[in-house]
Scaffold this motif. Structure first.
Motif, PDB file in Angstrom:
ATOM      1  N   LEU A  84       0.858  -1.187   0.000  1.00 54.15           N
ATOM      2  CA  LEU A  84       0.000   0.000   0.000  1.00 54.15           C
ATOM      3  C   LEU A  84       0.904   1.249   0.000  1.00 54.15           C
ATOM      4  O   LEU A  84       1.892   1.285   0.722  1.00 54.15           O
ATOM      5  CB  LEU A  84      -0.877  -0.026   1.248  1.00 54.15           C
ATOM      6  N   PRO A  85       0.552   2.273  -0.810  1.00 54.38           N
ATOM      7  CA  PRO A  85       1.418   3.469  -0.863  1.00 54.38           C
ATOM      8  C   PRO A  85       1.554   4.120   0.511  1.00 54.38           C
ATOM      9  O   PRO A  85       0.602   4.115   1.299  1.00 54.38           O
ATOM     10  CB  PRO A  85       0.677   4.404  -1.818  1.00 54.38           C
ATOM     11  N   ALA A  86       2.723   4.683   0.747  1.00 54.72           N
ATOM     12  CA  ALA A  86       2.996   5.287   2.054  1.00 54.72           C
ATOM     13  C   ALA A  86       2.015   6.417   2.341  1.00 54.72           C
ATOM     14  O   ALA A  86       1.616   6.641   3.476  1.00 54.72           O
ATOM     15  CB  ALA A  86       4.438   5.797   2.105  1.00 54.72           C
ATOM     16  N   LYS A  87       1.605   7.072   1.277  1.00 55.59           N
ATOM     17  CA  LYS A  87       0.700   8.203   1.460  1.00 55.59           C
ATOM     18  C   LYS A  87      -0.622   7.726   2.051  1.00 55.59           C
ATOM     19  O   LYS A  87      -1.147   8.306   2.983  1.00 55.59           O
ATOM     20  CB  LYS A  87       0.464   8.876   0.100  1.00 55.59           C
ATOM     21  N   THR A  88      -1.123   6.641   1.507  1.00 54.89           N
ATOM     22  CA  THR A  88      -2.370   6.094   2.022  1.00 54.89           C
ATOM     23  C   THR A  88      -2.200   5.668   3.466  1.00 54.89           C
ATOM     24  O   THR A  88      -3.077   5.882   4.310  1.00 54.89           O
ATOM     25  CB  THR A  88      -2.802   4.887   1.171  1.00 54.89           C
ATOM     26  N   LEU A  89      -1.049   5.070   3.751  1.00 55.79           N
ATOM     27  CA  LEU A  89      -0.805   4.635   5.131  1.00 55.79           C
ATOM     28  C   LEU A  89      -0.834   5.833   6.066  1.00 55.79           C
ATOM     29  O   LEU A  89      -1.421   5.778   7.144  1.00 55.79           O
ATOM     30  CB  LEU A  89       0.555   3.930   5.231  1.00 55.79           C
ATOM     31  N   ASP A  90      -0.201   6.944   5.610  1.00 61.07           N
ATOM     32  CA  ASP A  90      -0.207   8.165   6.410  1.00 61.07           C
ATOM     33  C   ASP A  90      -1.623   8.651   6.641  1.00 61.07           C
ATOM     34  O   ASP A  90      -1.989   9.064   7.736  1.00 61.07           O
ATOM     35  CB  ASP A  90       0.583   9.280   5.691  1.00 61.07           C
ATOM     36  N   GLN A  91      -2.399   8.558   5.564  1.00 58.18           N
ATOM     37  CA  GLN A  91      -3.783   9.012   5.671  1.00 58.18           C
ATOM     38  C   GLN A  91      -4.542   8.196   6.714  1.00 58.18           C
ATOM     39  O   GLN A  91      -5.376   8.715   7.445  1.00 58.18           O
ATOM     40  CB  GLN A  91      -4.487   8.885   4.321  1.00 58.18           C
ATOM     41  N   ILE A  92      -4.258   6.895   6.728  1.00 54.90           N
ATOM     42  CA  ILE A  92      -4.952   6.067   7.702  1.00 54.90           C
ATOM     43  C   ILE A  92      -4.531   6.454   9.106  1.00 54.90           C
ATOM     44  O   ILE A  92      -5.342   6.624  10.007  1.00 54.90           O
ATOM     45  CB  ILE A  92      -4.625   4.583   7.464  1.00 54.90           C
ATOM     46  N   GLU A  93      -3.207   6.597   9.233  1.00 54.55           N
ATOM     47  CA  GLU A  93      -2.674   6.866  10.561  1.00 54.55           C
ATOM     48  C   GLU A  93      -3.106   8.245  11.069  1.00 54.55           C
ATOM     49  O   GLU A  93      -3.591   8.380  12.191  1.00 54.55           O
ATOM     50  CB  GLU A  93      -1.150   6.784  10.526  1.00 54.55           C
ATOM     51  N   GLY A  94      -2.950   9.272  10.158  1.00 48.82           N
ATOM     52  CA  GLY A  94      -3.322  10.609  10.587  1.00 48.82           C
ATOM     53  C   GLY A  94      -4.343  11.201   9.623  1.00 48.82           C
ATOM     54  O   GLY A  94      -3.991  11.813   8.624  1.00 48.82           O
TER      55      GLY A  94
END
Ligand SMILES: Nc1ncnc2c1ncn2[C@@H]1O[C@H](COP(=O)(O)OP(=O)(O)O)[C@@H](O)[C@H]1O
Ligand SMILES: [Mg+2]
Lengths: 433, 352
Positions: free
Chosen positions: A64-74
């Motif tokens: 999963l793209p890091a950006k999406t992961l960031d979105q999930i996290e924050g």
């Protein structure tokens, strides 16, 4: 339909009910479970949607793209009813009202922005920096560790967090804590090295126990046949005892027998052998014990069946072989054994079935030990599904083991049935219809 | 090979079946052990082949004492009553079995089985299983199996009992032919006197574990040593008249009639019970020693007719006459006994 056919059905019905209830239903249920990933973690009912640290890691691994992961996290800071309520509770209703009026629906990317907005309130500004920080935190909206009871709720949250559509299915799948339909159990199972170990163990168990049962049963039947009647029945009765002993008691006796303070150790200590657990100290001892435990019980059945089959041989045939010059061994080999062909086939097939599926003696004696050396397939299914050390009972995987065992058993039954039918084909019906 | 049974006793548990039997069977002869069912014929046969151990006594084959020798080592061929063929082997393997267990060579076995199969006329059945054979064929296989290793002695336990009448007749002469062709010493156990008389050189008639008489069939028929023997041989059977010794002969029971006695017979003291045995062929219309009676039974046997004649005292005499007599049931007749053929017995049944 003829009346007699109905009568036949009526006679059959109890058997049909029993077969349905105690064979078909469990098999169907096993088949059903085998295609799920049910476990203690998923429960057997539907589950919730949660993303936690390990889920996030799994998503990262899945690419999963890091950006999406960031979105999930924050997912940012959102001024919504929930946050306002919390604000009112901690800092008073007027502040909440004013903040709500100015910023409801807004999303701030950073906490600093929220703090600024709070500072900028006209009538009720929060003055202390520390308080503002705490108040801003109340509006933080992350998907992490939040439980969504239903799929729509989770999807709404994804939407809100502006997660790209393409990534959503994967995230949903990872987040789901309930069981799902899957065919992955089979592939997974065969990818496990331990599965092949179980298969090997089962092979060892069936082949050796079966050989012991049949050969020893044959030996007992033939040996007692040549004994005087009184002695013969005494011997048969003695060999029959293990069968009527309650299994738990029988195994307790064996454990005591092989325990490090038990019979063997005690006797051998007299010869200077250090006491040890003779059952579990080596794989060889474990297997020997298992084969003997099952064998002594199983042999008695063979003995009874073979004995009665030998008795059914007309005595004149045995006399004939004697006057024809056959010695005992030739008599056994040429006359008795050929006539025991079908009883031997019967016992072999019957016991193959029961040995494939039975694990109670192994469970009670070694419980698969030492180190999984005597873990047979059926016991593995039991352990996986119902009695796991780790506490995570994998119903689905266990059912997969069980289902494969059912399939193997059915195939073996069919093979044996063919053998039996083959005999019927050879022998014409005694009563011509 | 001669067989000598000396003082043979056999008991099963507490019941003594054979007591102190002695019997000599000559080399090359065929001897019948004849007697009613349960008299110990099979027991004797099984003792000869070693299946049963003797409780006491001795058994010799020629000069060799085989009393303690196992049946495997006796070299005796046995045909069992139910043939005892091995159901899982075909005919060839059944016959070859005695040769196989003594490890003859393959070639030898094939040759001998072929030869013996030809002798008993089953050469074309060698690949069948026993279940696919008729009774007569099974019987021939059993015979072949018994003979194939050229035994010293052949024992046959009621070999014809399970065959139908026609086959029985055929196998009777067949067995005799084979026995004479091979010159083997044979013992035939049977309860059928016709079989014994037609097949054997000598008959040993047995009753309750004892040998009652041992002689040639003709001698046994004409000169029986007891009323049991006289009654056992002959079909239709001999008829007996009960009476007491009196002046000039035997006075029939419940009657004033006195039958004169041939000179050769020594009657006991007057008043002692005696029995006369009269065979049906010696009670005929033309004979001189007339006696009155009424025909109470007529049986047509084809070539011959059998009449039962009830005498005035109630005794029954039998007569067999060739076809053509015009006698009917209920006729009063005055037929005669051949006086010189009367067999007389004392109260214990012994011949006078
Ligand atoms: N194995 C046995 N055990 C006990 N009694 C037996 C046995 N064999 C035969 N008998 C008895 O011995 C007697 C003679 O039997 P057998 O020799 O078979 O008679 P047969 O003259 O009909 O062949 C019979 O009363 C029978 O019941
Ligand atoms: Mg008999």
């Amino acid at each position: 339909m003829q009346r007699s056919s109905w009568l036949g059905l009526a006679f059959l019905s109890p058997a049909l009910i029993v077969v349905l209830l105690f064979f078909m239903v469990p098999v169907v249920l096993t088949g059903f479970f085998a295609f799920t990933n049910m476990s203690t973690a998923t429960g057997v009912k539907g589950g919730e949607y949660v993303l936690n640290a390990s889920g996030l890691r799994a998503l990262a691994d899945a690419g999963l793209p890091a950006k999406t992961l960031d979105q999930i996290e924050g997912a940012g800071y959102r001024v919504d009813a929930r946050g306002l309520e919390a604000l009112a509770a901690d800092f008073g209703q007027p502040i909440a009202d004013e903040f709500g009026k100015l910023h409801t629906g807004e999303v701030f990317a950073k906490r600093r922005d929220v703090e600024r907005a709070l500072k900028g309130l006209r009538s009720n500004p929060i003055r202390k920096t520390r308080d503002r920080k705490a108040a801003a935190e109340l509006f933080k909206r992350s998907m992490m560790n939040e439980r969504f009871p239903t799929l729509p709720a989770f999807e709404a949250a994804l939407e809100e967090a502006k997660i790209p559509e393409a990534d959503r299915p994967l995230i949903t799948k990872v987040a789901y804590t309930g069981w799902v339909w899957t065919a992955e159990n089979f592939g997974f199972l065969f990818s496990l090295e331990s599965t092949w170990q179980y298969a090997k163990n089962t092979g060892i168990y069936v082949v050796f126990t079966l050989s012991f049962n049949v050969l020893f049963g044959l030996f007992l039947a033939i040996a007692t046949f040549y004994l005087p009647a009184g002695q013969a029945s005494t011997f048969r009765a003695i060999w029959f005892l293990p069968r009527i002993l309650p299994p738990v008691l029988y195994i307790v006796m064996w454990r005591w027998f092989t325990w490090d303070t038990g019979f063997i150790s005690t006797v051998l200590s007299g010869f200077g052998v250090a006491p040890k657990n003779w059952m579990l100290d080596t794989e060889f001892h474990a297997w020997t014990t298992i084969v003997l435990i099952n064998g002594f019980v199983g042999a008695s059945m063979g003995m009874i069946v073979f004995s009665s089959a030998i008795r059914a041989i007309p005595s004149s045939m045995l006399y004939a072989s004697e006057v024809d010059g056959a010695n005992r061994l030739q008599q056994i080999w040429h006359i008795i054994l050929p006539q025991l062909r079908w009883p031997i086939l019967f016992i072999t097939s019957y016991q193959t079935m029961s040995l494939l599926t039975s694990f109670e003696y192994i469970y009670l004696a070694t419980d698969g030990g030492p180190g999984g050396a005597t873990e047979v397939w059926a016991l593995a299914a039991f352990h996986t599904a119902l009695n796991n050390y780790g506490g995570n009972l994998q119903y689905g995987l266990g059912a997969t083991y069980a289902l494969l065992l059912v399939v193997i058993g059915l195939l073996a039954s069919l093979a044996y049935l063919r053998l039996f039918n083959f005999r019927n084909l050879l022998i014409k019906p005694r009563i011509e219809g | 090979m001669r067989i000598s049974i000396e003082n043979f006793t056999k008991a099963f548990g507490t019941t003594t079946v054979i007591k102190d039997m002695s019997l000599e069977i000559n080399s090359g002869e065929m001897l019948a052990l004849l007697g009613p069912s349960g008299c110990g014929k099979s027991t004797t046969l099984f003792a000869i082949c070693g299946i049963h151990r003797m409780n006491s006594g001795r058994l010799l084959f020629g000069e060799r004492d085989v009393t303690r020798i196992s049946s495997q080592q006796r070299n005796v061929g046995v045909v069992f009553q139910n043939y005892a063929l091995y159901p899982h082997m075909n005919v060839f393997d059944n016959i070859a079995f005695p040769l196989k267990v003594r490890r003859d060579t393959r070639a030898d076995i094939e040759r001998k089985v072929k030869d013996i199969a030809d002798l008993v006329h089953i050469g074309e059945l060698l690949h069948r299983k026993p279940a696919e054979l008729s009774g007569g064929q099974q019987q021939r296989v059993a015979l072949a199996r018994a003979l194939v290793r050229e035994p010293d002695i052949l024992l046959l336990d009621e070999p014809l009992a399970n065959l139908d009448a026609k086959l029985r007749l055929e196998m009777r002469s067949e067995i005799r032919r084979i026995q004479q062709q091979t010159g083997i010493t044979a013992v035939l156990v049977t309860h059928d006197q016709v079989e014994a008389m037609s097949m054997c050189d000598r008959i040993a008639i047995m009753d309750q574990g004892k040998i009652m008489q041992l002689s040639s069939p003709k001698e046994m028929y004409e000169d029986p040593s007891s009323d049991f023997v006289a009654g056992f041989l002959g079909n239709p059977p001999i008829a007996f008249l009960e009476g007491v010794a009196a002046e000039g002969g035997m006075r029939l029971a419940n009657s004033e009639v006195t039958l004169p006695v041939p000179a050769a017979i020594n009657l006991p003291d007057h008043g002692a019970a005696v029995r006369f045995g009269i065979r049906p062929e010696f009670f005929q219309p033309d004979n001189d020693l007339k006696i009155k009676g009424r025909i109470s039974f007529v049986e047509t046997q084809g070539r011959e007719e059998l009449y039962d004649v009830t005498l005035e005292n109630g005794s029954v005499l039998r007569s067999i006459q060739s076809q053509g007599g015009s006698f009917k049931l209920g006729d009063n007749v005055n037929w005669g006994i051949a006086g010189d053929r009367i067999l007389a017995f004392d109260a214990a049944g012994n011949r006078l």
